[in-house]
Design a protein around this motif. Structure first.
Motif, PDB file in Angstrom:
ATOM      1  N   LYS A  56      11.323  -2.887   9.592  1.00  0.00           N
ATOM      2  CA  LYS A  56      10.168  -2.269   8.927  1.00  0.00           C
ATOM      3  C   LYS A  56      10.571  -2.141   7.468  1.00  0.00           C
ATOM      4  O   LYS A  56      11.600  -1.543   7.155  1.00  0.00           O
ATOM      5  CB  LYS A  56       9.895  -0.873   9.476  1.00  0.00           C
ATOM      6  N   THR A  57       9.756  -2.687   6.596  1.00  0.00           N
ATOM      7  CA  THR A  57      10.144  -2.716   5.191  1.00  0.00           C
ATOM      8  C   THR A  57       9.082  -2.101   4.287  1.00  0.00           C
ATOM      9  O   THR A  57       7.928  -1.974   4.670  1.00  0.00           O
ATOM     10  CB  THR A  57      10.436  -4.173   4.752  1.00  0.00           C
ATOM     11  N   SER A  58       9.500  -1.779   3.096  1.00  0.00           N
ATOM     12  CA  SER A  58       8.571  -1.254   2.096  1.00  0.00           C
ATOM     13  C   SER A  58       7.917  -2.384   1.308  1.00  0.00           C
ATOM     14  O   SER A  58       7.051  -2.136   0.475  1.00  0.00           O
ATOM     15  CB  SER A  58       9.305  -0.313   1.141  1.00  0.00           C
ATOM     16  N   GLN A  59       8.311  -3.619   1.555  1.00  0.00           N
ATOM     17  CA  GLN A  59       7.693  -4.769   0.893  1.00  0.00           C
ATOM     18  C   GLN A  59       6.228  -4.853   1.297  1.00  0.00           C
ATOM     19  O   GLN A  59       5.836  -4.386   2.359  1.00  0.00           O
ATOM     20  CB  GLN A  59       8.409  -6.071   1.279  1.00  0.00           C
ATOM     21  N   THR A  60       5.426  -5.482   0.467  1.00  0.00           N
ATOM     22  CA  THR A  60       3.990  -5.533   0.737  1.00  0.00           C
ATOM     23  C   THR A  60       3.585  -6.696   1.632  1.00  0.00           C
ATOM     24  O   THR A  60       2.483  -6.698   2.165  1.00  0.00           O
ATOM     25  CB  THR A  60       3.194  -5.645  -0.580  1.00  0.00           C
ATOM     26  N   ARG A  61       4.476  -7.690   1.785  1.00  0.00           N
ATOM     27  CA  ARG A  61       4.129  -8.860   2.576  1.00  0.00           C
ATOM     28  C   ARG A  61       5.204  -9.157   3.607  1.00  0.00           C
ATOM     29  O   ARG A  61       6.386  -8.998   3.342  1.00  0.00           O
ATOM     30  CB  ARG A  61       3.944 -10.065   1.659  1.00  0.00           C
ATOM     31  N   PRO A  62       4.793  -9.636   4.775  1.00  0.00           N
ATOM     32  CA  PRO A  62       5.772 -10.005   5.796  1.00  0.00           C
ATOM     33  C   PRO A  62       6.472 -11.309   5.416  1.00  0.00           C
ATOM     34  O   PRO A  62       5.887 -12.164   4.748  1.00  0.00           O
ATOM     35  CB  PRO A  62       4.930 -10.191   7.053  1.00  0.00           C
ATOM     36  N   PHE A  63       7.731 -11.444   5.838  1.00  0.00           N
ATOM     37  CA  PHE A  63       8.464 -12.686   5.638  1.00  0.00           C
ATOM     38  C   PHE A  63       9.639 -12.732   6.593  1.00  0.00           C
ATOM     39  O   PHE A  63       9.990 -11.735   7.229  1.00  0.00           O
ATOM     40  CB  PHE A  63       8.921 -12.857   4.187  1.00  0.00           C
ATOM     41  N   SER A  64      10.236 -13.901   6.696  1.00  0.00           N
ATOM     42  CA  SER A  64      11.421 -14.055   7.537  1.00  0.00           C
ATOM     43  C   SER A  64      12.487 -14.812   6.764  1.00  0.00           C
ATOM     44  O   SER A  64      12.185 -15.579   5.844  1.00  0.00           O
ATOM     45  CB  SER A  64      11.068 -14.806   8.825  1.00  0.00           C
ATOM     46  N   PHE A  65      13.723 -14.569   7.154  1.00  0.00           N
ATOM     47  CA  PHE A  65      14.860 -15.285   6.567  1.00  0.00           C
ATOM     48  C   PHE A  65      15.932 -15.367   7.642  1.00  0.00           C
ATOM     49  O   PHE A  65      16.449 -14.354   8.082  1.00  0.00           O
ATOM     50  CB  PHE A  65      15.374 -14.567   5.320  1.00  0.00           C
ATOM     51  N   PHE A  66      16.211 -16.578   8.084  1.00  0.00           N
ATOM     52  CA  PHE A  66      17.075 -16.838   9.226  1.00  0.00           C
ATOM     53  C   PHE A  66      16.578 -16.021  10.420  1.00  0.00           C
ATOM     54  O   PHE A  66      15.423 -16.132  10.766  1.00  0.00           O
ATOM     55  CB  PHE A  66      18.546 -16.612   8.881  1.00  0.00           C
ATOM     56  N   PRO A  72       5.949  -5.242   6.736  1.00  0.00           N
ATOM     57  CA  PRO A  72       5.632  -3.968   6.072  1.00  0.00           C
ATOM     58  C   PRO A  72       5.333  -2.858   7.083  1.00  0.00           C
ATOM     59  O   PRO A  72       4.746  -3.119   8.140  1.00  0.00           O
ATOM     60  CB  PRO A  72       4.385  -4.299   5.243  1.00  0.00           C
ATOM     61  N   LYS A  73       5.733  -1.662   6.733  1.00  0.00           N
ATOM     62  CA  LYS A  73       5.532  -0.509   7.623  1.00  0.00           C
ATOM     63  C   LYS A  73       4.077  -0.340   8.027  1.00  0.00           C
ATOM     64  O   LYS A  73       3.778  -0.016   9.166  1.00  0.00           O
ATOM     65  CB  LYS A  73       6.021   0.771   6.928  1.00  0.00           C
ATOM     66  N   ASP A  74       3.160  -0.576   7.093  1.00  0.00           N
ATOM     67  CA  ASP A  74       1.745  -0.360   7.399  1.00  0.00           C
ATOM     68  C   ASP A  74       1.172  -1.405   8.353  1.00  0.00           C
ATOM     69  O   ASP A  74       0.092  -1.203   8.906  1.00  0.00           O
ATOM     70  CB  ASP A  74       0.909  -0.288   6.114  1.00  0.00           C
ATOM     71  N   VAL A  75       1.873  -2.496   8.588  1.00  0.00           N
ATOM     72  CA  VAL A  75       1.394  -3.518   9.523  1.00  0.00           C
ATOM     73  C   VAL A  75       1.746  -3.137  10.968  1.00  0.00           C
ATOM     74  O   VAL A  75       1.036  -3.487  11.900  1.00  0.00           O
ATOM     75  CB  VAL A  75       1.967  -4.913   9.165  1.00  0.00           C
ATOM     76  N   PHE A  76       2.838  -2.377  11.152  1.00  0.00           N
ATOM     77  CA  PHE A  76       3.214  -1.942  12.492  1.00  0.00           C
ATOM     78  C   PHE A  76       2.083  -1.108  13.076  1.00  0.00           C
ATOM     79  O   PHE A  76       1.563  -0.208  12.442  1.00  0.00           O
ATOM     80  CB  PHE A  76       4.500  -1.103  12.457  1.00  0.00           C
ATOM     81  N   GLY A  77       1.685  -1.434  14.290  1.00  0.00           N
ATOM     82  CA  GLY A  77       0.608  -0.708  14.946  1.00  0.00           C
ATOM     83  C   GLY A  77      -0.785  -1.200  14.580  1.00  0.00           C
ATOM     84  O   GLY A  77      -1.759  -0.735  15.160  1.00  0.00           O
ATOM     85  N   SER A  78      -0.889  -2.123  13.638  1.00  0.00           N
ATOM     86  CA  SER A  78      -2.211  -2.637  13.270  1.00  0.00           C
ATOM     87  C   SER A  78      -2.625  -3.767  14.206  1.00  0.00           C
ATOM     88  O   SER A  78      -1.805  -4.301  14.958  1.00  0.00           O
ATOM     89  CB  SER A  78      -2.202  -3.145  11.816  1.00  0.00           C
ATOM     90  N   HIS A  79      -3.888  -4.156  14.146  1.00  0.00           N
ATOM     91  CA  HIS A  79      -4.385  -5.248  14.990  1.00  0.00           C
ATOM     92  C   HIS A  79      -3.751  -6.582  14.614  1.00  0.00           C
ATOM     93  O   HIS A  79      -3.714  -7.503  15.411  1.00  0.00           O
ATOM     94  CB  HIS A  79      -5.916  -5.341  14.894  1.00  0.00           C
ATOM     95  N   ALA A  80      -3.229  -6.686  13.406  1.00  0.00           N
ATOM     96  CA  ALA A  80      -2.648  -7.946  12.924  1.00  0.00           C
ATOM     97  C   ALA A  80      -1.171  -8.110  13.281  1.00  0.00           C
ATOM     98  O   ALA A  80      -0.626  -9.199  13.141  1.00  0.00           O
ATOM     99  CB  ALA A  80      -2.813  -8.026  11.408  1.00  0.00           C
ATOM    100  N   PHE A  81      -0.540  -7.034  13.749  1.00  0.00           N
ATOM    101  CA  PHE A  81       0.914  -7.051  13.943  1.00  0.00           C
ATOM    102  C   PHE A  81       1.391  -8.209  14.822  1.00  0.00           C
ATOM    103  O   PHE A  81       2.304  -8.946  14.444  1.00  0.00           O
ATOM    104  CB  PHE A  81       1.400  -5.718  14.532  1.00  0.00           C
ATOM    105  N   ASP A  82       0.798  -8.384  15.996  1.00  0.00           N
ATOM    106  CA  ASP A  82       1.284  -9.399  16.933  1.00  0.00           C
ATOM    107  C   ASP A  82       1.178 -10.808  16.360  1.00  0.00           C
ATOM    108  O   ASP A  82       2.085 -11.624  16.539  1.00  0.00           O
ATOM    109  CB  ASP A  82       0.527  -9.322  18.256  1.00  0.00           C
ATOM    110  N   GLN A  83       0.083 -11.097  15.663  1.00  0.00           N
ATOM    111  CA  GLN A  83      -0.082 -12.432  15.098  1.00  0.00           C
ATOM    112  C   GLN A  83       0.858 -12.668  13.916  1.00  0.00           C
ATOM    113  O   GLN A  83       1.422 -13.757  13.771  1.00  0.00           O
ATOM    114  CB  GLN A  83      -1.539 -12.660  14.699  1.00  0.00           C
TER     115      GLN A  83
END
Length: 189
Positions: A56-66, A72-83
């Motif tokens: 869970k990050t304070s960044q505004t956009r999701p990303f991956s590295f390795f 972002p914290k605000d995405v957890f629990g949202s309807h968009a989280f799983d996708q």
């Protein structure tokens, strides 16, 4: 005629130094970005998962590295989280970070070649298309997924070497998904 103490100075003498200077700058920028990711890992909340590490990050956009996925914290629990998580997991599974690191290194070495930037952009687009295709296949709701992508247009920022919802390609990605969806509908009996 030149006198014995006079040297022949030209731009050609500066070019190797310019090459080394720009190359070192680009490699240094990549190194700073890698350090940023390590610091972000330390300052983000770790959420245990099976084959990848979720933060869970304070960044505004999701990303991956390795094997690290930052959402972002605000995405957890949202309807968009799983996708969003599924999208980032495709990047992790397909090891897109290796491609991005290699491409970043090649850009650092061949920065003077204009085609290297086109190649890098094409690679990024391919990675995003692959992740999008897998998410649409899994969730079978391209419209909702496109709405999630569209919502990411509100927070543009430098992408560096990480894989995420790349803002510059979102329009192309939506068009590609619609083409794929139309193609699949036309192929059904």
């Amino acid at each position: 005629p030149k006198e014995s103490g006079e040297t022949d100075f030209s731009l050609w003498h500066l070019l190797p130094w310019l090459y080394v200077l720009v190359t070192c700058f680009l490699i240094g920028r990549s190194t700073v970005y890698l350090v940023f990711i390590q610091k972000l890992k330390k300052h983000s909340e770790y959420v245990k998962k099976r084959w990848f590490k979720l933060f869970k990050t304070s960044q505004t956009r999701p990303f991956s590295f390795f094997s690290n996925v930052f959402i972002p914290k605000d995405v957890f629990g949202s309807h968009a989280f799983d996708q969003i998580l599924a999208h980032e997991c495709v990047h992790v599974k397909q090891r897109h970070s290796i491609d991005r690191l290699l491409m970043d290194f090649l850009v650092s070495l061949f920065w003077f070649n204009p085609f290297i930037y086109s190649y890098r952009n094409a690679l990024i687009e391919i990675h995003e298309y692959q992740a999008d295709e897998m998410v649409v296949k899994r969730f079978k709701d391209p419209i909702q997924y496109q709405e999630i992508l569209y919502s990411q247009l509100q927070t543009p920022q430098y992408s560096g070497m990480v894989s995420h919802f790349n803002v510059s390609t979102i329009k192309k990605r939506i068009v590609m998904m619609n083409k794929q969806n139309k193609k699949n509908k036309n192929n059904k009996p």
